[in-house]
Design a protein around this motif. Structure first.
Motif, PDB file in Angstrom:
ATOM      1  N   ALA A 102      -4.179   5.641   6.481  1.00 18.49           N
ATOM      2  CA  ALA A 102      -4.736   5.680   5.127  1.00 18.49           C
ATOM      3  C   ALA A 102      -5.970   4.789   5.021  1.00 18.49           C
ATOM      4  O   ALA A 102      -6.994   5.178   4.446  1.00 18.49           O
ATOM      5  CB  ALA A 102      -3.688   5.250   4.111  1.00 18.49           C
ATOM      6  N   LEU A 103      -5.881   3.588   5.587  1.00 20.44           N
ATOM      7  CA  LEU A 103      -7.020   2.665   5.541  1.00 20.44           C
ATOM      8  C   LEU A 103      -8.210   3.242   6.287  1.00 20.44           C
ATOM      9  O   LEU A 103      -9.353   3.176   5.815  1.00 20.44           O
ATOM     10  CB  LEU A 103      -6.616   1.317   6.144  1.00 20.44           C
ATOM     11  CG  LEU A 103      -7.705   0.241   6.174  1.00 20.44           C
ATOM     12  CD1 LEU A 103      -8.204  -0.069   4.770  1.00 20.44           C
ATOM     13  CD2 LEU A 103      -7.180  -1.033   6.849  1.00 20.44           C
ATOM     14  N   ASP A 131       1.896   2.215  -3.470  1.00 15.66           N
ATOM     15  CA  ASP A 131       0.836   2.256  -4.475  1.00 15.66           C
ATOM     16  C   ASP A 131       0.502   3.714  -4.787  1.00 15.66           C
ATOM     17  O   ASP A 131      -0.284   4.354  -4.086  1.00 15.66           O
ATOM     18  CB  ASP A 131      -0.395   1.512  -3.956  1.00 15.66           C
ATOM     19  CG  ASP A 131      -1.484   1.350  -5.004  1.00 15.66           C
ATOM     20  OD1 ASP A 131      -1.425   2.073  -6.023  1.00 15.66           O
ATOM     21  OD2 ASP A 131      -2.386   0.525  -4.819  1.00 15.66           O
ATOM     22  N   ARG A 161      -5.682   8.578  -5.225  1.00 13.97           N
ATOM     23  CA  ARG A 161      -7.119   8.502  -4.938  1.00 13.97           C
ATOM     24  C   ARG A 161      -7.428   9.082  -3.563  1.00 13.97           C
ATOM     25  O   ARG A 161      -8.433   9.783  -3.384  1.00 13.97           O
ATOM     26  CB  ARG A 161      -7.602   7.055  -5.022  1.00 13.97           C
ATOM     27  CG  ARG A 161      -7.628   6.476  -6.426  1.00 13.97           C
ATOM     28  CD  ARG A 161      -8.390   5.156  -6.465  1.00 13.97           C
ATOM     29  NE  ARG A 161      -7.786   4.145  -5.603  1.00 13.97           N
ATOM     30  CZ  ARG A 161      -6.848   3.294  -5.991  1.00 13.97           C
ATOM     31  NH1 ARG A 161      -6.375   3.353  -7.231  1.00 13.97           N
ATOM     32  NH2 ARG A 161      -6.357   2.387  -5.161  1.00 13.97           N
ATOM     33  N   LEU A 162      -6.562   8.794  -2.600  1.00 14.42           N
ATOM     34  CA  LEU A 162      -6.789   9.320  -1.253  1.00 14.42           C
ATOM     35  C   LEU A 162      -6.632  10.836  -1.231  1.00 14.42           C
ATOM     36  O   LEU A 162      -7.393  11.535  -0.551  1.00 14.42           O
ATOM     37  CB  LEU A 162      -5.816   8.660  -0.269  1.00 14.42           C
ATOM     38  CG  LEU A 162      -6.001   9.011   1.208  1.00 14.42           C
ATOM     39  CD1 LEU A 162      -7.427   8.751   1.662  1.00 14.42           C
ATOM     40  CD2 LEU A 162      -5.013   8.224   2.063  1.00 14.42           C
ATOM     41  N   ASP A 182      -1.205   5.005  -7.213  1.00 19.35           N
ATOM     42  CA  ASP A 182      -2.597   5.231  -7.581  1.00 19.35           C
ATOM     43  C   ASP A 182      -3.465   5.367  -6.339  1.00 19.35           C
ATOM     44  O   ASP A 182      -4.361   6.210  -6.279  1.00 19.35           O
ATOM     45  CB  ASP A 182      -3.114   4.084  -8.451  1.00 19.35           C
ATOM     46  CG  ASP A 182      -2.484   4.080  -9.832  1.00 19.35           C
ATOM     47  OD1 ASP A 182      -1.970   5.141 -10.244  1.00 19.35           O
ATOM     48  OD2 ASP A 182      -2.500   3.034 -10.495  1.00 19.35           O
ATOM     49  N   ARG A 183      -3.188   4.533  -5.357  1.00 20.39           N
ATOM     50  CA  ARG A 183      -3.970   4.595  -4.123  1.00 20.39           C
ATOM     51  C   ARG A 183      -3.753   5.943  -3.431  1.00 20.39           C
ATOM     52  O   ARG A 183      -4.702   6.573  -2.954  1.00 20.39           O
ATOM     53  CB  ARG A 183      -3.570   3.463  -3.186  1.00 20.39           C
ATOM     54  CG  ARG A 183      -4.351   3.467  -1.881  1.00 20.39           C
ATOM     55  CD  ARG A 183      -3.727   2.561  -0.862  1.00 20.39           C
ATOM     56  NE  ARG A 183      -4.536   2.497   0.339  1.00 20.39           N
ATOM     57  CZ  ARG A 183      -4.091   2.024   1.498  1.00 20.39           C
ATOM     58  NH1 ARG A 183      -2.862   1.575   1.596  1.00 20.39           N
ATOM     59  NH2 ARG A 183      -4.876   1.994   2.544  1.00 20.39           N
ATOM     60  N   ALA A 238       0.809  -1.224   0.000  1.00 24.19           N
ATOM     61  CA  ALA A 238       0.000   0.000   0.000  1.00 24.19           C
ATOM     62  C   ALA A 238       0.837   1.265   0.000  1.00 24.19           C
ATOM     63  O   ALA A 238       0.500   2.250  -0.661  1.00 24.19           O
ATOM     64  CB  ALA A 238      -0.933  -0.014   1.208  1.00 24.19           C
ATOM     65  N   GLU A 298       0.027   3.419   6.643  1.00 20.76           N
ATOM     66  CA  GLU A 298      -1.006   2.581   6.048  1.00 20.76           C
ATOM     67  C   GLU A 298      -2.252   2.508   6.923  1.00 20.76           C
ATOM     68  O   GLU A 298      -3.378   2.499   6.407  1.00 20.76           O
ATOM     69  CB  GLU A 298      -0.458   1.178   5.810  1.00 20.76           C
ATOM     70  CG  GLU A 298       0.602   1.099   4.725  1.00 20.76           C
ATOM     71  CD  GLU A 298       1.111  -0.318   4.527  1.00 20.76           C
ATOM     72  OE1 GLU A 298       0.277  -1.215   4.318  1.00 20.76           O
ATOM     73  OE2 GLU A 298       2.327  -0.524   4.572  1.00 20.76           O
ATOM     74  N   GLU A 302      -9.806   5.931   4.227  1.00 20.68           N
ATOM     75  CA  GLU A 302     -10.591   5.342   3.135  1.00 20.68           C
ATOM     76  C   GLU A 302     -11.917   4.796   3.645  1.00 20.68           C
ATOM     77  O   GLU A 302     -12.959   4.927   2.996  1.00 20.68           O
ATOM     78  CB  GLU A 302      -9.786   4.233   2.458  1.00 20.68           C
ATOM     79  CG  GLU A 302      -8.588   4.748   1.672  1.00 20.68           C
ATOM     80  CD  GLU A 302      -7.584   3.673   1.341  1.00 20.68           C
ATOM     81  OE1 GLU A 302      -6.758   3.905   0.437  1.00 20.68           O
ATOM     82  OE2 GLU A 302      -7.613   2.595   1.981  1.00 20.68           O
TER      83      GLU A 302
END
Length: 313
Positions: free
Chosen positions: A303-304, A62, A68-69, A64-65, A59, A300, A307
């Motif tokens: 971030a999770l 990543d 997006r965030l 892209d992730r 993660a 992470e 999300e």
């Protein structure tokens, strides 16, 4: 169409190599073919689709992730670092990312405001030097067991060639509003806090308004904590409090802080913020909304949680 026997050989050789971890030499000996034939079969297997390789980065790598965030929060950039086995390991990962960003973003002639946290202190220790610039101490000193403080941090910058510093020789939190007002009027302190009106970049830490999320929370009275919580405090940044929606939370505590204001941070073109842990998610979201964080460094776990807070579509 590939002959069935050849197709079976492609599959068997691919299994030997990719799943069983056998070398090309071992496969050649086992199958009674040459090592060069094994290499050609593996190439054919990839090109024909018999073997499909998928690379799934963790993660924190990543991009892209992270993008997006950033879009989700309304920030320009988000950098996700791995969550460590303990808070110290996570803090170290965040500090390395923060130091790299600072080294890339600070240019000659800039005015940089720096708050204090253990993570920021570690990041500054990783910086070799900065281009000639001005560094403004954004908050007075806050005693934290086993750590330094903002006064020590500004001294590190002072030792960098070409860096001019603007210190705040005061505690961050004083006993009463009158004393705080007097400290803010002191010539050197007033000059530093006024200089915070002209920042090009600010570096701050964001914590949840909890006993283990904010360095301020444990140092005030239960009455002050209760008043701030009842007023809607969800986040703390440089001694200032924010509600979950990013709005300022004003309590008697605010008048006792010697440091940058939320309004000054919100006017800063680039705000680099750091925070980690799932429990900081609401606070990080509040900081992006309230002071316009442009670059967020988080782990992470945070971030999770961010999300998961996103409204379903």
């Amino acid at each position: 169409m590939t002959h069935p026997a050849h197709a079976r050989l492609l599959v068997d050789v691919s299994r030997d190599y990719y799943l069983d971890g056998r070398s090309k030499v071992e496969i050649a000996q086992h199958r009674g073919i040459s090592r060069f034939q094994v290499a050609r079969l593996l190439t054919e297997a990839r090109e024909s689709g018999v073997v499909r390789i998928e690379i799934a980065p963790p993660a924190h790598l990543d991009g892209d992730r992270a993008g997006r965030l950033a879009d989700l929060l309304g920030a320009r950039d988000v950098v996700i670092v791995p969550s460590g086995a303990d808070p110290a390991a996570t803090r170290d990962a965040a500090a390395h990312a923060l130091a790299s960003i600072l080294a890339a973003r600070v240019h000659a002639g800039m005015t940089v405001g720096v708050s204090w946290s253990r993570t920021i202190e570690t990041a500054v220790g990783l910086l070799g030097a900065l281009p000639p610039c001005e560094v403004v101490q954004l908050v007075g000193a806050l005693p934290v067991s086993g750590a330094g403080d903002s006064l020590g941090l500004i001294e590190r910058f002072r030792g960098m060639e070409g860096v001019r510093t603007w210190p705040v020789w005061s505690p961050m939190l004083v006993g009463d509003p009158a004393t705080a007002a007097g400290m803010r009027r002191q010539t050197e302190i007033a000059a530093a806090l006024d200089r915070a009106d002209a920042l090009d970049l600010a570096v701050v830490a964001v914590g949840a308004w909890t006993s283990d999320g904010s360095t301020v929370y444990p140092l005030i009275t239960e009455e002050d904590r209760r008043a701030a919580t009842e007023a809607g405090a969800a986040a703390e940044c440089s001694g200032r409090l924010l509600a979950a929606d990013g709005s300022a939370v004003l309590t008697p505590l605010d008048a006792r802080v010697v440091g940058v204001t939320l309004e000054q941070l919100a006017r800063t073109p680039e705000v680099l913020a750091v925070g980690y842990g799932a429990h900081t998610a609401t606070a990080l979201r509040a900081a992006v909304a309230g002071i316009g964080v442009t670059t967020l460094v988080c782990d992470e776990a945070a971030a999770l949680a961010l999300e998961e807070q996103a409204p379903s579509t």
